[in-house]
Scaffold this motif. Structure first.
Motif, PDB file in Angstrom:
ATOM      1  N   LYS A   1       0.848  -1.197   0.000  1.00 16.28           N
ATOM      2  CA  LYS A   1       0.000   0.000   0.000  1.00 16.28           C
ATOM      3  C   LYS A   1       0.888   1.253   0.000  1.00 16.28           C
ATOM      4  CE  LYS A   1      -3.939  -2.171   1.477  1.00 16.28           C
ATOM      5  NZ  LYS A   1      -5.265  -2.080   1.790  1.00 16.28           N
ATOM      6  N   PRO A   2       0.368   2.375  -0.506  1.00 17.24           N
ATOM      7  CA  PRO A   2       1.150   3.625  -0.487  1.00 17.24           C
ATOM      8  C   PRO A   2       1.468   4.042   0.946  1.00 17.24           C
ATOM      9  CG  PRO A   2      -0.803   3.862  -1.877  1.00 17.24           C
ATOM     10  CD  PRO A   2      -0.928   2.554  -1.161  1.00 17.24           C
ATOM     11  N   SER A   3       2.664   4.566   1.138  1.00 19.92           N
ATOM     12  CA  SER A   3       3.076   4.976   2.481  1.00 19.92           C
ATOM     13  C   SER A   3       2.422   6.296   2.868  1.00 19.92           C
ATOM     14  CB  SER A   3       4.593   5.103   2.572  1.00 19.92           C
ATOM     15  OG  SER A   3       5.056   6.102   1.693  1.00 19.92           O
ATOM     16  N   ILE A   4       2.053   6.410   4.125  1.00 16.72           N
ATOM     17  CA  ILE A   4       1.521   7.654   4.663  1.00 16.72           C
ATOM     18  C   ILE A   4       2.686   8.595   4.944  1.00 16.72           C
ATOM     19  CG2 ILE A   4       0.304   8.679   6.621  1.00 16.72           C
ATOM     20  CD1 ILE A   4      -1.277   6.004   6.754  1.00 16.72           C
ATOM     21  N   LYS A   5       3.738   8.057   5.517  1.00 21.61           N
ATOM     22  CA  LYS A   5       4.970   8.804   5.719  1.00 21.61           C
ATOM     23  C   LYS A   5       6.025   8.114   4.856  1.00 21.61           C
ATOM     24  CE  LYS A   5       6.147   6.039   9.729  1.00 21.61           C
ATOM     25  NZ  LYS A   5       6.694   6.019  11.043  1.00 21.61           N
ATOM     26  N   LEU A   6       7.243   8.559   4.918  1.00 24.51           N
ATOM     27  CA  LEU A   6       8.285   7.921   4.108  1.00 24.51           C
ATOM     28  C   LEU A   6       8.622   6.544   4.659  1.00 24.51           C
ATOM     29  CD1 LEU A   6      10.881  10.684   3.244  1.00 24.51           C
ATOM     30  CD2 LEU A   6       9.377   9.473   1.709  1.00 24.51           C
ATOM     31  N   ALA A   7       8.591   5.562   3.787  1.00 28.88           N
ATOM     32  CA  ALA A   7       9.008   4.218   4.172  1.00 28.88           C
ATOM     33  C   ALA A   7      10.518   4.113   3.968  1.00 28.88           C
ATOM     34  CB  ALA A   7       8.282   3.177   3.312  1.00 28.88           C
ATOM     35  N   SER A   8      11.157   3.276   4.780  1.00 29.36           N
ATOM     36  CA  SER A   8      12.605   3.118   4.643  1.00 29.36           C
ATOM     37  C   SER A   8      12.998   1.683   4.959  1.00 29.36           C
ATOM     38  CB  SER A   8      13.345   4.073   5.582  1.00 29.36           C
ATOM     39  OG  SER A   8      13.058   3.752   6.933  1.00 29.36           O
ATOM     40  N   VAL A   9      14.157   1.312   4.482  1.00 33.60           N
ATOM     41  CA  VAL A   9      14.731   0.014   4.798  1.00 33.60           C
ATOM     42  C   VAL A   9      16.110   0.282   5.398  1.00 33.60           C
ATOM     43  CG1 VAL A   9      15.546  -0.337   2.419  1.00 33.60           C
ATOM     44  CG2 VAL A   9      15.399  -2.269   3.950  1.00 33.60           C
ATOM     45  N   GLN A  10      16.242  -0.043   6.669  1.00 36.89           N
ATOM     46  CA  GLN A  10      17.478   0.194   7.417  1.00 36.89           C
ATOM     47  C   GLN A  10      17.974   1.629   7.230  1.00 36.89           C
ATOM     48  OE1 GLN A  10      19.950  -3.052   6.021  1.00 36.89           O
ATOM     49  NE2 GLN A  10      19.196  -4.383   7.638  1.00 36.89           N
ATOM     50  N   GLY A  11      17.064   2.595   7.293  1.00 38.79           N
ATOM     51  CA  GLY A  11      17.415   4.010   7.196  1.00 38.79           C
ATOM     52  C   GLY A  11      17.527   4.570   5.793  1.00 38.79           C
ATOM     53  N   ALA A  12      17.501   3.734   4.782  1.00 36.88           N
ATOM     54  CA  ALA A  12      17.595   4.198   3.387  1.00 36.88           C
ATOM     55  C   ALA A  12      16.196   4.315   2.799  1.00 36.88           C
ATOM     56  CB  ALA A  12      18.437   3.236   2.552  1.00 36.88           C
ATOM     57  N   VAL A  13      15.971   5.411   2.065  1.00 37.04           N
ATOM     58  CA  VAL A  13      14.659   5.668   1.459  1.00 37.04           C
ATOM     59  C   VAL A  13      14.771   5.434  -0.044  1.00 37.04           C
ATOM     60  CG1 VAL A  13      12.864   7.392   1.094  1.00 37.04           C
ATOM     61  CG2 VAL A  13      14.125   7.354   3.252  1.00 37.04           C
ATOM     62  N   TYR A  14      13.921   4.560  -0.566  1.00 34.99           N
ATOM     63  CA  TYR A  14      13.946   4.206  -1.984  1.00 34.99           C
ATOM     64  C   TYR A  14      12.650   4.648  -2.662  1.00 34.99           C
ATOM     65  CZ  TYR A  14      17.922   1.142  -1.056  1.00 34.99           C
ATOM     66  OH  TYR A  14      19.164   0.663  -0.709  1.00 34.99           O
ATOM     67  N   GLU A  15      12.739   4.830  -3.965  1.00 38.32           N
ATOM     68  CA  GLU A  15      11.576   5.059  -4.820  1.00 38.32           C
ATOM     69  C   GLU A  15      11.774   4.220  -6.075  1.00 38.32           C
ATOM     70  OE1 GLU A  15      11.290   9.015  -6.350  1.00 38.32           O
ATOM     71  OE2 GLU A  15      13.420   9.119  -6.784  1.00 38.32           O
ATOM     72  N   LEU A  16      10.694   4.043  -6.845  1.00 37.09           N
ATOM     73  CA  LEU A  16      10.789   3.270  -8.081  1.00 37.09           C
ATOM     74  C   LEU A  16      11.127   4.182  -9.255  1.00 37.09           C
ATOM     75  CD1 LEU A  16       7.752   0.849  -7.825  1.00 37.09           C
ATOM     76  CD2 LEU A  16      10.172   0.262  -7.608  1.00 37.09           C
ATOM     77  N   LYS A  17      12.124   3.797 -10.021  1.00 36.62           N
ATOM     78  CA  LYS A  17      12.443   4.438 -11.302  1.00 36.62           C
ATOM     79  C   LYS A  17      12.482   3.314 -12.325  1.00 36.62           C
ATOM     80  CE  LYS A  17      13.729   8.711 -10.092  1.00 36.62           C
ATOM     81  NZ  LYS A  17      14.526   9.800 -10.390  1.00 36.62           N
ATOM     82  N   ASN A  18      11.579   3.365 -13.289  1.00 36.96           N
ATOM     83  CA  ASN A  18      11.454   2.294 -14.291  1.00 36.96           C
ATOM     84  C   ASN A  18      11.276   0.934 -13.620  1.00 36.96           C
ATOM     85  OD1 ASN A  18      11.778   4.149 -16.398  1.00 36.96           O
ATOM     86  ND2 ASN A  18      13.996   4.046 -16.177  1.00 36.96           N
ATOM     87  N   ASN A  19      10.439   0.919 -12.569  1.00 37.59           N
ATOM     88  CA  ASN A  19      10.134  -0.293 -11.800  1.00 37.59           C
ATOM     89  C   ASN A  19      11.349  -0.936 -11.152  1.00 37.59           C
ATOM     90  OD1 ASN A  19       7.397  -0.126 -12.064  1.00 37.59           O
ATOM     91  ND2 ASN A  19       7.280  -1.463 -13.832  1.00 37.59           N
ATOM     92  N   THR A  20      12.365  -0.117 -10.853  1.00 38.06           N
ATOM     93  CA  THR A  20      13.566  -0.584 -10.162  1.00 38.06           C
ATOM     94  C   THR A  20      13.816   0.338  -8.970  1.00 38.06           C
ATOM     95  OG1 THR A  20      14.478  -1.324 -12.268  1.00 38.06           O
ATOM     96  CG2 THR A  20      16.019  -1.120 -10.448  1.00 38.06           C
ATOM     97  N   PRO A  21      14.124  -0.224  -7.798  1.00 38.98           N
ATOM     98  CA  PRO A  21      14.373   0.632  -6.630  1.00 38.98           C
ATOM     99  C   PRO A  21      15.637   1.485  -6.821  1.00 38.98           C
ATOM    100  CG  PRO A  21      14.057  -1.654  -5.958  1.00 38.98           C
ATOM    101  CD  PRO A  21      14.166  -1.643  -7.444  1.00 38.98           C
ATOM    102  N   ARG A  22      15.499   2.771  -6.513  1.00 42.11           N
ATOM    103  CA  ARG A  22      16.619   3.718  -6.556  1.00 42.11           C
ATOM    104  C   ARG A  22      16.551   4.560  -5.287  1.00 42.11           C
ATOM    105  NH1 ARG A  22      18.743   0.940  -9.941  1.00 42.11           N
ATOM    106  NH2 ARG A  22      18.512   1.239 -12.155  1.00 42.11           N
ATOM    107  N   LEU A  23      17.698   4.928  -4.745  1.00 39.31           N
ATOM    108  CA  LEU A  23      17.716   5.795  -3.572  1.00 39.31           C
ATOM    109  C   LEU A  23      17.064   7.124  -3.903  1.00 39.31           C
ATOM    110  CD1 LEU A  23      21.254   5.191  -2.057  1.00 39.31           C
ATOM    111  CD2 LEU A  23      19.066   4.677  -0.994  1.00 39.31           C
ATOM    112  N   MET A  24      16.236   7.613  -3.005  1.00 34.86           N
ATOM    113  CA  MET A  24      15.568   8.897  -3.193  1.00 34.86           C
ATOM    114  C   MET A  24      16.541  10.010  -2.818  1.00 34.86           C
ATOM    115  SD  MET A  24      11.926  10.127  -1.533  1.00 34.86           S
ATOM    116  CE  MET A  24      10.930   8.845  -2.265  1.00 34.86           C
TER     117      MET A  24
END
Length: 197
Positions: free
Chosen positions: A101-124
């Motif tokens: 589901k879409p995050s209400i706040k920023l989601a992170s994995v071990q302190g790193a925040v990612y977003e999708l670019k061309n359906n691939t995770p990239r650091l925001m």
């Protein structure tokens, strides 16, 4: 984002291929899956389809994939995810579908925040993070605030100057002259009333 029930209606593989909200992954490790979950959450949500590639279906083994999913989910913060298995795809395979589901706040994995670019995770980027949490830099606002601060500083400087002038000897001579004249008049009045010369 379409619902999982919509994907399951009719031929699920065709629905997945035609959907803009599905990412198909053939094989993924714990860290990569955590990055996909966080990036999907920060990018308005997605369905992650495990065991299905664009050219091949290999399926997943539910018990082992449940363990990978649990480990990946434990690395993530601020995500709302659900894992479901769909058996008997082409009468052989089981697909794992993770609904993110879409995050209400920023989601992170071990302190790193990612977003999708061309359906691939990239650091925001830092600027995107600041904008997403509402601390983005708005130059018009900053210039306006700087102008207001400068104006208020000038007012304070003018008041300080007035106070210094009023408290200096030069600023007090008028009150001294008036006080002296008042004192002189009272003494002359007393001399007349009491008959002193």
């Amino acid at each position: 984002m379409e619902t999982l029930e919509h994907l399951k209606s009719g031929d699920i593989l065709i629905n997945i291929d035609q959907s803009n909200n599905c990412i198909s992954l053939v094989d993924v490790d714990v860290d990569s899956l955590a990055e996909y979950i966080v990036a999907s959450s920060n990018s308005n949500g997605r369905h992650l389809v495990l065991g299905n590639g664009r050219t091949e279906i290999i399926g997943v083994e539910p018990k082992s994939f449940s363990s990978i999913f649990a480990q990946a989910k434990s690395l993530c913060n601020g995500v709302d995810v659900r894992l479901e298995f769909i058996p008997n795809i082409r009468m052989i395979y089981t697909l794992g579908i993770i609904t993110v589901k879409p995050s209400i706040k920023l989601a992170s994995v071990q302190g790193a925040v990612y977003e999708l670019k061309n359906n691939t995770p990239r650091l925001m980027s830092e600027s995107q993070i600041l904008t997403k949490i509402g601390l983005g830099i708005d130059s018009k606002l900053i210039n306006s605030l700087a102008g207001d601060i400068a104006f208020q500083s000038r007012i304070i400087e003018n008041l300080q100057t007035d106070i210094k002038r009023a408290s200096s000897y030069k600023g007090q001579w008028k009150s001294w002259v008036i006080g002296a004249l008042f004192g002189f008049l009272i003494s002359e009045l007393l001399k007349l009333v009491l008959g002193l010369s």
